[in-house]
Design an enzyme around this catalytic site. Structure first.
Site, PDB file in Angstrom:
ATOM      1  N   HIS A 189       0.860  -1.295   0.049  1.00 32.12           N
ATOM      2  CA  HIS A 189      -0.038  -0.163   0.002  1.00 32.12           C
ATOM      3  C   HIS A 189       0.957   1.213   0.073  1.00 32.12           C
ATOM      4  O   HIS A 189       0.647   2.411  -0.982  1.00 32.12           O
ATOM      5  CB  HIS A 189      -0.823   0.128   1.166  1.00 32.12           C
ATOM      6  N   GLU A 190       1.714   1.367   0.721  1.00 33.78           N
ATOM      7  CA  GLU A 190       2.638   2.449   1.084  1.00 33.78           C
ATOM      8  C   GLU A 190       3.657   2.694  -0.184  1.00 33.78           C
ATOM      9  O   GLU A 190       3.768   3.695  -0.607  1.00 33.78           O
ATOM     10  CB  GLU A 190       3.354   2.355   2.202  1.00 33.78           C
ATOM     11  N   HIS A 193       1.601   4.520  -3.016  1.00 39.95           N
ATOM     12  CA  HIS A 193       1.616   5.568  -2.985  1.00 39.95           C
ATOM     13  C   HIS A 193       2.797   6.361  -3.503  1.00 39.95           C
ATOM     14  O   HIS A 193       2.919   7.475  -4.219  1.00 39.95           O
ATOM     15  CB  HIS A 193       1.555   6.277  -1.449  1.00 39.95           C
ATOM     16  N   ASP A 266      -7.533   7.395   2.334  1.00 46.63           N
ATOM     17  CA  ASP A 266      -7.080   7.882   1.145  1.00 46.63           C
ATOM     18  C   ASP A 266      -8.267   8.200   0.242  1.00 46.63           C
ATOM     19  O   ASP A 266      -8.116   9.409  -0.361  1.00 46.63           O
ATOM     20  CB  ASP A 266      -6.304   6.891   0.600  1.00 46.63           C
TER      21      ASP A 266
HETATM   22 ZN    ZN Z   1      -2.569   5.082   2.031  1.00 41.00          ZN
END
Ligand code: ZN
Length: 376
Positions: A189-190, A193, A266
């Site tokens: 997930h990170e 981004h 988000d």
């Molecule tokens: Zn996030």
């Protein structure tokens, strides 16, 4: 008796200049609106809190030499009045330690017991992601107890292994330690981004990616610094920012095929940005350069009554919703395109972060530099 505390506080004040430190402030500073109103002793706690607030307000400009510090593990439970300006108006988040921090802490506590030859504190640090200082102290203690119970003179690596399991079981109940699967999701997930941010315009340089749980809500985080200090952004940059917000979610979709609840914040941010583009910045071709403000976020007059909000026809409101949806969907697709195009890199950085927990600085720039735009 809690009121004694206030008397103490008053006495200390006379000793200015001084620093007053209150540990575990939540014991008296709990929100007055939360439950248990009629249980015994609560009145007293409330009185103490009121008194504390009064005392703090008493520190006028002339009393600047009295500094009050307080610590808590439960900032969310504190009474809002405590956090207003002039009271505890500065909050410092002390993060849980990362890998090297844990190793350093283990080195300190490790000195207090006799360690066997085979003990590798680095390995123990690797296995204790999410542990705080007190947890690590507890771990060393547990390991020492296990050694003593087995009548050994020194603490062995296997004692630590067993102690970790015990401590983790306790921590998991308080849901502070991520399971391996959760860790993996957070890592991808990170990195999602970060990779989308590396390609899209308008998002600052990514400085740090971490999967060490932080604060109350975030499981991991990606730290992005704006390339320049500025408030004005053009349309492309806002769209880039929206895609970056959605990058975490997109990575989860690509790798795991579904999305966890961790991505909801988000989505909210992305939607807010898209809505601002349409209603505040006049960046919509359909709706034109007009400022439409919608209700819901208004000030204290928001619930009916006089307010300056432009009343929207149903048709306009629908057009706004459609525009917002289109912007978010386009950004989402862009995020997916970028990540699919850089899938190998997504895997590579995510695996690396699973091993190291944190990647930052030069090492991170070099990795993100390898990202390629799918549209070139
Ligand atoms: Zn996030």
């Amino acid at each position: 008796m809690l009121l004694e505390f206030v008397t103490y506080l008053k006495r200390q004040k006379k000793k200015a200049p001084c620093i007053i430190f209150i540990d575990e402030i939540d014991a008296i500073g709990k929100s007055r609106t939360s439950g248990n109103f009629h249980s015994g002793g609560n009145d007293e706690r409330e009185q103490t809190l009121n008194q504390l607030l009064t005392e703090m307000d008493g520190f006028g400009a002339g009393d600047l030499t009295v500094i009050i510090l307080a610590a808590t593990n439960r900032p969310e439970a504190l009474d809002a009045a405590l956090l207003r300006p002039g009271r505890f108006d500065r909050q410092v988040l002390v993060d849980r330690p990362d890998l090297s921090g844990r190793e350093a802490i283990l080195n300190i506590y490790g000195k207090k017991v006799k360690l066997g030859e085979d003990v590798d504190l680095h390995k123990i640090a690797v296995r204790t992601s999410g542990f705080g200082g007190a947890d690590l102290a507890n771990l060393v203690n547990e390991a020492a107890l296990l050694a003593a119970r087995n009548q050994r003179q020194t603490v062995a690596q296997k004692d630590f292994a067993e102690a970790i399991e015990r401590v983790v079981a306790g921590l998991e109940k308080r849901s502070r330690v991520l399971s391996d699967r959760e860790k993996k999701i957070v890592a991808y997930h990170e990195v999602g981004h970060a990779l989308v941010g590396a390609i899209m315009p308008g998002s600052g340089k990514v400085e740090k990616i971490s999967i060490v749980p932080r604060g109350m809500a975030a499981l991991g985080y990606t730290l992005q610094l704006p390339t320049e200090d500025r408030f004005l952004r053009n349309e492309q940059e806002i769209r880039g920012q929206i895609a970056t917000f959605l990058g975490g979610r997109a990575a989860e979709e690509i790798i795991f095929g579904n999305i966890t609840t961790g991505a909801s914040g988000d989505l909210q941010k992305a939607t807010d940005f898209a809505e601002q583009m349409v209603t505040t910045y006049g960046m919509s071709k359909v709706l034109g350069p007009l400022a439409y403000e919608r209700g819901g976020k208004g000030g204290f007059l928001a619930n009916g009554g006089v307010n300056s909000r432009r009343l929207l026809s149903e048709k306009t409101a629908e057009a706004i919703d459609n525009e917002v949806k289109e912007i978010v969907e386009k950004a989402h697709q862009e995020a997916l395109d970028i990540l699919n195009h850089n899938r190998d890199l997504l895997e590579k950085i995510s695996q690396q972060i699973l091993e190291q927990e944190v990647i930052e600085g030069e090492e991170l720039y070099n990795l993100l530099d390898q990202a390629r735009s799918p549209w070139e």
